[in-house]
Design a protein around this motif. Structure first.
Motif, PDB file in Angstrom:
ATOM      1  N   PHE A  52     -26.287  -5.117   5.445  1.00 43.79           N
ATOM      2  CA  PHE A  52     -25.117  -4.918   4.591  1.00 43.79           C
ATOM      3  C   PHE A  52     -25.495  -4.168   3.317  1.00 43.79           C
ATOM      4  CE2 PHE A  52     -22.747  -8.209   6.979  1.00 43.79           C
ATOM      5  CZ  PHE A  52     -21.513  -7.575   7.067  1.00 43.79           C
ATOM      6  N   GLN A  53     -26.631  -4.500   2.727  1.00 44.18           N
ATOM      7  CA  GLN A  53     -27.068  -3.803   1.512  1.00 44.18           C
ATOM      8  C   GLN A  53     -27.286  -2.322   1.784  1.00 44.18           C
ATOM      9  OE1 GLN A  53     -30.522  -6.185   0.534  1.00 44.18           O
ATOM     10  NE2 GLN A  53     -29.420  -7.212  -1.121  1.00 44.18           N
ATOM     11  N   ALA A  55     -25.871  -0.509   4.193  1.00 44.67           N
ATOM     12  CA  ALA A  55     -24.567   0.120   4.428  1.00 44.67           C
ATOM     13  C   ALA A  55     -23.839   0.356   3.110  1.00 44.67           C
ATOM     14  CB  ALA A  55     -23.737  -0.745   5.365  1.00 44.67           C
ATOM     15  N   ARG A  56     -23.882  -0.617   2.225  1.00 39.52           N
ATOM     16  CA  ARG A  56     -23.202  -0.475   0.929  1.00 39.52           C
ATOM     17  C   ARG A  56     -23.844   0.603   0.065  1.00 39.52           C
ATOM     18  NH1 ARG A  56     -22.091  -6.856  -0.240  1.00 39.52           N
ATOM     19  NH2 ARG A  56     -20.311  -7.022   1.165  1.00 39.52           N
ATOM     20  N   ASP A  59     -22.105   3.500   1.208  1.00 39.08           N
ATOM     21  CA  ASP A  59     -20.657   3.337   1.334  1.00 39.08           C
ATOM     22  C   ASP A  59     -20.181   3.660   2.757  1.00 39.08           C
ATOM     23  OD1 ASP A  59     -18.165   2.585   0.362  1.00 39.08           O
ATOM     24  OD2 ASP A  59     -17.638   4.644  -0.193  1.00 39.08           O
TER      25      ASP A  59
END
Length: 71
Positions: A52-53, A55-56, A59
């Motif tokens: 998730f980190q 991907a963020r 963005d």
């Protein structure tokens, strides 16, 4: 018998398209450059939290970075 499957990723392509080095990304998300190298080479599948980190950081959605091949 269940055959193991391997998560694949497009992290290197996404990172390079963003113009970011491995060192910059590592600093940004708080991991070592060696960890990113192992992920990019498919030798290590990140934890869900790390995925998730990553991907963020770009963005994008998880499935834009990581793929789980179907049989």
């Amino acid at each position: 018998m269940v055959r193991p499957t391997k998560v694949t990723n497009s992290l290197r392509a996404v990172r390079e398209q963003a113009g970011m080095t491995q060192a910059e990304l590592a600093r940004r998300i708080g991991v070592t450059r060696q960890t990113l190298i192992a992920i990019e080479q498919g030798r290590y599948s990140p934890t869900l939290e790390l995925a998730f980190q990553l991907a963020r950081a770009f963005d994008v959605g998880l499935d834009d970075l990581f793929q789980y091949p179907e049989d």
